[in-house]
Design an enzyme around this catalytic site. Structure first.
Site, PDB file in Angstrom:
ATOM      1  N   LYS A  62      -4.564  -6.855   3.045  1.00  0.00           N
ATOM      2  CA  LYS A  62      -4.472  -5.701   2.131  1.00  0.00           C
ATOM      3  C   LYS A  62      -5.842  -5.365   1.554  1.00  0.00           C
ATOM      4  O   LYS A  62      -6.212  -4.196   1.399  1.00  0.00           O
ATOM      5  CB  LYS A  62      -3.479  -6.004   1.008  1.00  0.00           C
ATOM      6  CG  LYS A  62      -3.427  -4.940  -0.101  1.00  0.00           C
ATOM      7  CD  LYS A  62      -3.114  -3.552   0.429  1.00  0.00           C
ATOM      8  CE  LYS A  62      -2.690  -2.577  -0.646  1.00  0.00           C
ATOM      9  NZ  LYS A  62      -3.623  -2.404  -1.758  1.00  0.00           N
ATOM     10  N   GLU A 101     -10.269   1.945   3.449  1.00  0.00           N
ATOM     11  CA  GLU A 101      -9.936   3.153   2.672  1.00  0.00           C
ATOM     12  C   GLU A 101     -11.164   3.688   1.941  1.00  0.00           C
ATOM     13  O   GLU A 101     -11.410   4.898   1.911  1.00  0.00           O
ATOM     14  CB  GLU A 101      -8.832   2.781   1.677  1.00  0.00           C
ATOM     15  CG  GLU A 101      -8.367   3.883   0.752  1.00  0.00           C
ATOM     16  CD  GLU A 101      -7.376   3.337  -0.266  1.00  0.00           C
ATOM     17  OE1 GLU A 101      -7.585   3.568  -1.473  1.00  0.00           O
ATOM     18  OE2 GLU A 101      -6.395   2.678   0.145  1.00  0.00           O
ATOM     19  N   SER A 130       0.831  -1.199   0.000  1.00  0.00           N
ATOM     20  CA  SER A 130       0.000   0.000   0.000  1.00  0.00           C
ATOM     21  C   SER A 130       0.865   1.247   0.000  1.00  0.00           C
ATOM     22  O   SER A 130       1.910   1.290   0.637  1.00  0.00           O
ATOM     23  CB  SER A 130      -0.925   0.033   1.215  1.00  0.00           C
ATOM     24  OG  SER A 130      -1.708   1.215   1.205  1.00  0.00           O
ATOM     25  N   HIS A 144      -7.730  -3.543   4.189  1.00  0.00           N
ATOM     26  CA  HIS A 144      -7.156  -2.196   4.233  1.00  0.00           C
ATOM     27  C   HIS A 144      -7.819  -1.320   3.187  1.00  0.00           C
ATOM     28  O   HIS A 144      -8.248  -0.187   3.460  1.00  0.00           O
ATOM     29  CB  HIS A 144      -5.639  -2.275   3.990  1.00  0.00           C
ATOM     30  CG  HIS A 144      -4.998  -0.969   3.607  1.00  0.00           C
ATOM     31  ND1 HIS A 144      -5.139  -0.418   2.346  1.00  0.00           N
ATOM     32  CD2 HIS A 144      -4.216  -0.108   4.313  1.00  0.00           C
ATOM     33  CE1 HIS A 144      -4.485   0.729   2.294  1.00  0.00           C
ATOM     34  NE2 HIS A 144      -3.921   0.941   3.469  1.00  0.00           N
ATOM     35  N   ASN A 145      -7.938  -1.831   1.967  1.00  0.00           N
ATOM     36  CA  ASN A 145      -8.543  -1.041   0.893  1.00  0.00           C
ATOM     37  C   ASN A 145     -10.023  -0.801   1.135  1.00  0.00           C
ATOM     38  O   ASN A 145     -10.551   0.266   0.795  1.00  0.00           O
ATOM     39  CB  ASN A 145      -8.330  -1.737  -0.454  1.00  0.00           C
ATOM     40  CG  ASN A 145      -6.915  -1.594  -0.966  1.00  0.00           C
ATOM     41  OD1 ASN A 145      -5.982  -1.382  -0.191  1.00  0.00           O
ATOM     42  ND2 ASN A 145      -6.723  -1.704  -2.262  1.00  0.00           N
TER      43      ASN A 145
END
Length: 482
Positions: free
Chosen positions: A184, A191, A130, A187-188
């Site tokens: 990940k 986001e 990231s 995480h996105n």
């Protein structure tokens, strides 16, 4: 070709080229290969003086230039191109060598690939990266999965290039097979929620209060000195202060209001549905992007002229600053919910796939390099480290108090937005989740009664153990133990 490179990068587009340069900047000897050799030549011509590179014209030369255990990082297009490159590398490698996919792969694909490559005696590592192109060059947050054995080789390499937060490298071994790409992905998803909340805050101030973009940029700049201190708040202020050179208008006013998606937010929601974990904020953020792309539908709705409020919040000048502060508090509370839901999803997936994921370590590596880096990740890490957040981040005393302190402002924002016609899907859904969580009894009892009526799905009772069914078609609707 002499084996001199301790690591190699395959695929030298923006991300791959930046990552190769970052590796070279930190003392690694880097083999580089691209399907089109012209791109390799361009990288060496423009940046070859930045460190030790070993360019290769063929994949065979690339593999031959790597020291054992050979470590190749793939930065190519997701899907079939990645599968083809993995197979091509595996055919040239030997047992113990390592293939790292550092792209945005869907974690079931990583699980499948790891199993196939492991059967050939090689290590396969799905690694979330990231930070975008700048992060790849200057220090990303990295989330590698794979075996402990592969991590022994990768650790010094990845720690050399990762972002640093309070002196600690923003990389840790996440867990087996697809764990890195799963984390990940979440995480996105967080986001997406974070960005939509910021956009809703902007909309409340722009449409609702009539502020100009530069004025709202000033507000975000001030907020970045509070508990909201984060990369996304920082860049929001910059975007809102930017003036379009061609028209002289605020740049945000000439950008088409259609938010793109590359799939990770959608995957986060799909995976959460499979795990039966509510990620309402992330889900609404994904749907909001979907609605933004339905321009023909929205244009038609405007032509039809639906009756309703125009979005002006009717806030008196004297009360404007107080309402802006309400938005700040609602943003923080909703942000906490998004992170709590994301970590709940990681916890559920870890159980499902037998991954041993250290949530405190995940929060720590998100403090630098990544898009959602934020000041309060220190608080999140501490909460998991102490065990206070083991059931839910919302139950940790710091976050429980923060939510309770913001609650009145949060409710005022959602109520006023609904009353005056400003869409706030993530603010509202996050508040509904919080209210559902704290409800001693939910209306799901009625749903279960309905399910039993039309499908004999049975139900439990609060006053007796067992499973029950009502014979709805009989005259007295007798209850039986199923």
């Amino acid at each position: 070709m002499t084996a001199e490179a301790n690591v190699g990068v395959v695929g030298l587009a923006a991300m791959g080229g930046s990552l190769a340069r970052n590796l070279a900047h930190h003392g690694n000897t880097v083999a580089v290969y691209n399907r089109s050799y012209g791109r390799t030549e361009k990288l060496i011509a423009e940046h070859g003086s930045e460190g030790e590179f070993r360019p290769a014209e063929t994949l065979e030369e690339f593999v031959a230039s790597l020291t054992k255990p050979r470590t190749a990082i793939i930065m190519v297009k997701a899907g079939e191109p990645t599968d083809r490159m993995i197979d091509a590398l595996a055919d040239l490698m030997e047992p113990g060598d390592i293939i790292v996919d550092a792209g945005n792969a869907y974690f079931p694909d990583t699980i499948r690939r790891e199993k196939a490559i492991r059967a050939r005696g090689l290590h396969f590592v799905g690694c979330g990266v990231s930070g975008g192109e700048e992060g790849a060059l200057r220090g990303p947050s990295m989330m590698p999965g794979g075996t402990e054995e592969s991590w022994t080789t990768l650790k010094p390499i990845f720690e050399s290039i990762a972002a640093k937060a309070e002196g600690e490298p923003c990389v840790t071994h996440i867990g087996a097979d697809g764990a890195g790409h799963f984390v990940k992905m979440v995480h996105n998803g967080i986001e997406y929620s974070d960005m939509q909340l910021i956009a809703e805050s902007y909309d409340l101030m722009r449409r609702g209060l009539g502020l100009e973009p530069a004025e709202i940029g000033d507000v975000f700049e001030q907020w970045n000195a509070t508990e909201l201190d984060s990369y996304l708040i920082e860049i929001t202020a910059e975007v809102l202060h930017q003036v379009d050179k061609k028209t002289g208008k605020p740049l945000v006013d000439v950008i088409v209001d259609h938010a793109g998606m590359k799939g990770t937010g959608t995957w986060t929601v799909q995976s959460a549905l499979d795990l039966a974990v509510p990620v309402t904020g992330i889900g609404e953020a994904v749907f909001a992007r979907g609605l933004s792309s339905q321009t023909e539908l929205r244009d038609e709705a405007v032509k039809r002229g639906f009756a309703g409020p125009d979005g002006s919040l009717n806030v008196a000048e004297a009360d404007r600053q107080a309402f802006i502060d309400d938005i700040r508090q609602a943003l923080y509370a909703s942000k906490i919910v998004a992170y709590a839901q994301g970590f709940n999803e990681i916890t559920a997936a870890a159980k499902e796939h037998d991954w041993d994921i250290d949530l405190a370590a995940v929060a720590r590596i998100w403090r630098g390099g990544c898009i959602i880096r934020a000041k309060f990740l220190n608080r999140i890490s501490d909460a998991f480290e102490s065990g206070e957040a083991n059931v839910s981040l919302l139950f940790a005393p710091y976050f429980k108090e923060a939510i309770e302190n913001a609650q009145a402002a949060w409710r005022r924002v959602v109520a006023r937005a609904a009353e005056y016609g400003v869409p706030t899907p993530v603010f509202a859904s996050s508040l509904s989740y919080f209210d559902g969580l704290r409800s001693k009894r939910l209306p799901a009892a009625l749903i279960q009664g309905q399910r039993d009526f039309f499908g004999a799905h049975t139900y439990g009772r609060i006053d007796a153990p067992g499973v029950f069914h009502t014979l709805w078609a009989t005259e007295d609707r007798e209850e039986i133990e199923a």
